[in-house]
Design an enzyme around this catalytic site. Structure first.
Site, PDB file in Angstrom:
ATOM      1  N   SER A 246      41.804  40.759  21.400  1.00 49.15           N
ATOM      2  CA  SER A 246      40.628  40.488  22.221  1.00 49.15           C
ATOM      3  C   SER A 246      40.376  41.640  23.193  1.00 49.15           C
ATOM      4  O   SER A 246      41.274  42.418  23.499  1.00 49.15           O
ATOM      5  CB  SER A 246      40.817  39.195  23.017  1.00 49.15           C
ATOM      6  OG  SER A 246      40.927  38.084  22.164  1.00 49.15           O
ATOM      7  N   GLY A 282      36.926  39.345  19.021  1.00 50.19           N
ATOM      8  CA  GLY A 282      37.658  40.152  19.992  1.00 50.19           C
ATOM      9  C   GLY A 282      36.865  41.296  20.578  1.00 50.19           C
ATOM     10  O   GLY A 282      37.428  42.153  21.263  1.00 50.19           O
ATOM     11  N   GLY A 326      33.026  35.545  20.695  1.00 43.17           N
ATOM     12  CA  GLY A 326      32.962  34.510  21.722  1.00 43.17           C
ATOM     13  C   GLY A 326      32.634  35.122  23.062  1.00 43.17           C
ATOM     14  O   GLY A 326      31.541  34.956  23.600  1.00 43.17           O
ATOM     15  N   CYS A 401      48.836  28.518  46.613  1.00 39.87           N
ATOM     16  CA  CYS A 401      50.125  28.895  47.206  1.00 39.87           C
ATOM     17  C   CYS A 401      50.872  29.869  46.306  1.00 39.87           C
ATOM     18  O   CYS A 401      51.988  29.592  45.841  1.00 39.87           O
ATOM     19  CB  CYS A 401      50.973  27.654  47.464  1.00 39.87           C
ATOM     20  SG  CYS A 401      50.255  26.574  48.705  1.00 39.87           S
TER      21      CYS A 401
END
Length: 477
Positions: A246, A282, A326, A401
């Protein structure tokens, strides 16, 4: 405006000439800063969006999604036509999956690629023809395979010999239980995912064709696997599948993979039909000014030429080609809105200029974990007003945190950014919502689509009440 680079900034990051400017390569097509200084996307003010839906908020510009989908499809269709090949485009739904996105992709001429039972269920519920769905995944369960077979999924991508045995069992059971009210196809179309060994130029966790990882069948084992598929009465082998990784900026990795795949393809074609080749997706996008991906038209042309060259070398016609973009379709369409909270200047080493401003926002790694997972860089802008201040090196951080809870590692924002301002982070349309969590019990944001001055909810946001309702110790259920 300040044009002197902060010594703490990476070499590629330069102070902006205009701190209010919005780089068209990074933001949705319809992004504009209005006379009042506030930014509009899809004709809707970010001030209105924040007031109505709260922050953090995922905003998707539908016009950009549709335009990108059309551009990608046309680029590959035209490039492949020059080598007498046809295209089957799939949308990689893992990038961003909602019912409306499925419908946008369906209407743009795309099939849908899913990899779990949940993704399959959303695609089906959105109304797409099951024959236009491809099912991926390295560990599909028996239940997922049975569901896919039962609804008539168009293609299943076999990831291993072990999975092939499970699929065979699921098919045997499905045929035994089929009746006039619940018929199934006589043969299930399948592709075989192949690990080509190509080392794509991307983050280690995004490279999916290297030998030592969980996906696919090694090149040396392809003949055995295809023979096993062809021996199954209820399976139809339609071709090989490859995905090299990707966030890839050029066609070099695809060129290597195509050569290796077509060599195997030619050998398999001697003993049976191999009508298709799926080269995956990708394709990368620009997240910052340092990213310079080649245009998709150039990449498509390069891939078509690589296919023609390899096909001629091995004496086979160029097969029908499938792709699975995508991020390239939805990434730039999305921004995430945040409200600024605490600001803190930190002296780093010696020197009066060695100051980094920490700008805390009301989200973080729960709505975008990619910086923590992959070291991903993003770009932020002040979008609620215009500023006349000099630029200041900042690190935009979340409220979790974790010291690694970084939204934007390095960027320049106006030096007068203050509590209550709205920041927008660009290019968050892909993999941010998909990877989101409730870490530190933060509710996940809503997704809102904007177009022609109107906003519409795609996915409802969560609330504290949503989180409390899931805790059986509180509900007694």
């Amino acid at each position: 405006m300040n044009t002197r680079a902060n010594p703490l900034a990476p070499d590629w990051l330069l102070p902006p000439q205009d701190v209010n400017a919005l780089d068209v390569a990074l933001w949705p097509d319809t992004t504009a800063r209005e006379d009042d200084g506030a930014v509009r996307i899809g004709g809707v003010s970010v001030l209105e969006l924040a007031e109505q839906y709260g922050t953090p908020l995922y905003v998707i510009d539908r016009a950009t999604v549709v335009a990108q989908a059309r551009r990608v499809r046309e680029a590959f269709s035209q490039a492949l036509a020059t080598v007498d090949a046809e295209l089957t485009p799939y949308y990689a739904s893992k990038a961003l999956l909602t019912a409306d996105v499925v419908r946008w992709m369906r209407d743009a001429g795309y099939n849908i690629d899913v990899s779990t039972g949940g993704e399959l269920a959303i695609a089906i519920a959105a109304g797409i023809d099951p024959a236009r769905i491809g099912l991926h995944g390295n560990n599909k369960s028996y239940a997922e395979l049975r569901a896919a077979i039962g609804i008539g999924v168009g293609t299943i991508v076999v990831d291993s010999l072990d999975e092939l045995r499970l699929l065979s069992a699921a098919l045997t059971d499905a045929h035994a239980e089929a009746d006039a009210l619940h018929p199934i196809a006589d043969r299930q179309r399948v592709r075989l995912r192949v690990t080509t060994g190509v080392h794509a130029s991307t983050h280690e966790f995004l490279a999916t064709a290297r030998e030592d990882q969980k996906f696919g069948v090694a090149l040396a084992d392809v003949d055995e696997a295809v023979a096993a598929i062809r021996a199954e009465e209820h399976l139809e082998f339609v071709g090989l599948h490859s995905h090299i990784g990707s966030q890839i900026f050029d066609a070099a990795g695809f060129d290597q993979a195509i050569g290796r795949l077509l060599e195997v393809h030619a050998r398999l074609a001697e003993t049976g039909p191999v009508p298709e080749l799926n080269i995956g997706g990708g394709f990368g996008i620009a997240y910052t000014e340092a990213d310079q991906p080649r245009s998709i038209e150039t990449i498509a042309t390069d891939i078509a030429q690589a296919l023609a060259s390899a096909a001629a070398r091995f004496g086979v016609p160029v097969p029908r080609i499938a792709i699975e973009p995508g991020r390239l379709i939805v990434g730039r369409s999305g921004v995430t809105l945040y409200e600024v909270g605490t600001l803190k200047d930190v002296q780093v080493g010696e020197g009066v200029d060695n100051v980094r401003r920490y700008v805390s926002v009301d989200g973080g790694m729960s709505d975008n974990p990619r910086p923590e997972l992959y070291g991903a860089d993003y770009h932020a802008a002040l979008v609620s007003r215009r500023s006349e201040a000099d630029s200041q090196l900042v690190r935009v951080v979340g409220k979790h945190c974790e010291s690694g809870d970084i939204v934007v590692n390095d960027d320049y924002l106006p030096a007068d950014v203050r509590r209550g301002d709205l920041l927008a982070v660009a290019d968050t349309g892909a993999y941010c919502f998909s990877l989101s969590s409730n870490y530190n019990m933060l509710p996940r944001p809503a997704i809102v689509a904007v177009e022609d001055g109107e906003a519409r909810v795609l996915v409802h946001g969560e609330s504290i009440e949503t989180l409390l309702a899931r805790d059986a110790g509180l509900t007694g259920i």
